[in-house]
Design an enzyme around this catalytic site. Sequence first.
Site, short mmCIF file in Angstrom:
data_model
loop_
_atom_site.label_atom_id
_atom_site.label_comp_id
_atom_site.label_asym_id
_atom_site.label_seq_id
_atom_site.Cartn_x
_atom_site.Cartn_y
_atom_site.Cartn_z
N ASP A 12 -25.49 -53.53 -3.55
CA ASP A 12 -25.98 -53.52 -4.91
C ASP A 12 -25.79 -52.11 -5.49
O ASP A 12 -25.61 -51.15 -4.72
CB ASP A 12 -27.47 -53.91 -4.85
CG ASP A 12 -28.17 -53.69 -6.17
OD1 ASP A 12 -27.84 -54.40 -7.13
OD2 ASP A 12 -29.03 -52.80 -6.24
N ASP A 175 -31.88 -53.73 -3.39
CA ASP A 175 -33.21 -53.17 -3.66
C ASP A 175 -34.16 -54.16 -4.32
O ASP A 175 -35.33 -53.82 -4.51
CB ASP A 175 -33.11 -51.94 -4.58
CG ASP A 175 -32.70 -52.31 -6.00
OD1 ASP A 175 -31.74 -53.09 -6.16
OD2 ASP A 175 -33.35 -51.83 -6.95
O1 LIG Z 1 -27.93 -53.86 -14.34
C1 LIG Z 1 -28.99 -54.20 -13.78
O2 LIG Z 1 -30.04 -54.50 -14.41
C2 LIG Z 1 -29.06 -54.31 -12.29
O3 LIG Z 1 -27.91 -53.97 -11.60
P1 LIG Z 1 -27.87 -54.14 -10.00
O4 LIG Z 1 -27.54 -55.58 -9.74
O5 LIG Z 1 -26.78 -53.18 -9.57
O6 LIG Z 1 -29.21 -53.73 -9.47
MG LIG Z 2 -30.45 -53.21 -7.85
#
Ligand SMILES: O=C(O)COP(=O)(O)O
Ligand SMILES: [Mg+2]
Length: 235
Positions: A12, A175
Amino acid sequence: MTVFPLAALLFDLDGTLVDTAPDLADAANHMLTSLGRPVCDEATVSGWIGDGVPRLIKRALTGERFGEPDAALFARAQALYDAYYETHVADRSRLYPGVAQTLADLRADGFRMACVTNKAGRFARPLLGALGIAGYFDVVLCGDELARAKPDPLPLVTACERLGVIRDGAVLVGDSGNDMRAAKAAGMPALAVTYGYHHGADLVALGAAAMTPTFDGIRNFLRFEGRFLCAQALP
Ligand SMILES: O=C(O)COP(=O)(O)O
Ligand SMILES: [Mg+2]
């Protein structure tokens, strides 16, 4: 102890690799000020991260998690937000401690790596480049590039296909609850970092195989020639 054969790691972005809240908050406050509304503090904006920028903007406009603002207001707000964020995506956003070195070490270990984010490509790709980590990823999949984003398993399944690995040959490092739900639905193990934007969610209850308070801690679970060892959750 559970042992999985392992060839690839999916990461992520926001809250796992990069602390993006400062620039996301600046963009939100630029938008709110331009609309004649009061500004928000960074902690409040942090709580809006995780479902992509369009949802973050809707949260800023409505004060509700899944509120729907007036369509014309949203269009105006999104134009303000996007124009600002696109040119300030890496002003104050920083890699979390240990990210660059750990990615280099994992690359040297031979893992194939992907970044799978709900952030739109026009923001995510320049951010990865500006922070010097784009080259570590064989595949980058962004929130506006497929029919469905996390918590749907589609981005993780697609990343595995593009990496040429089977799903249970990959681990997701994330996360948020969206990451854990997506991994569970995709049938792949997930490691959770505890420092990101989880909004108090119980990530173990949502399926995390283990938790780590530091990014380099993920290496405690990755051992020798493509095996993923998950002994027990770290404190
Ligand atoms: O852009 C977002 O709100 C979250 O992005 P992510 O999936 O990298 O945590
Ligand atoms: Mg994230």
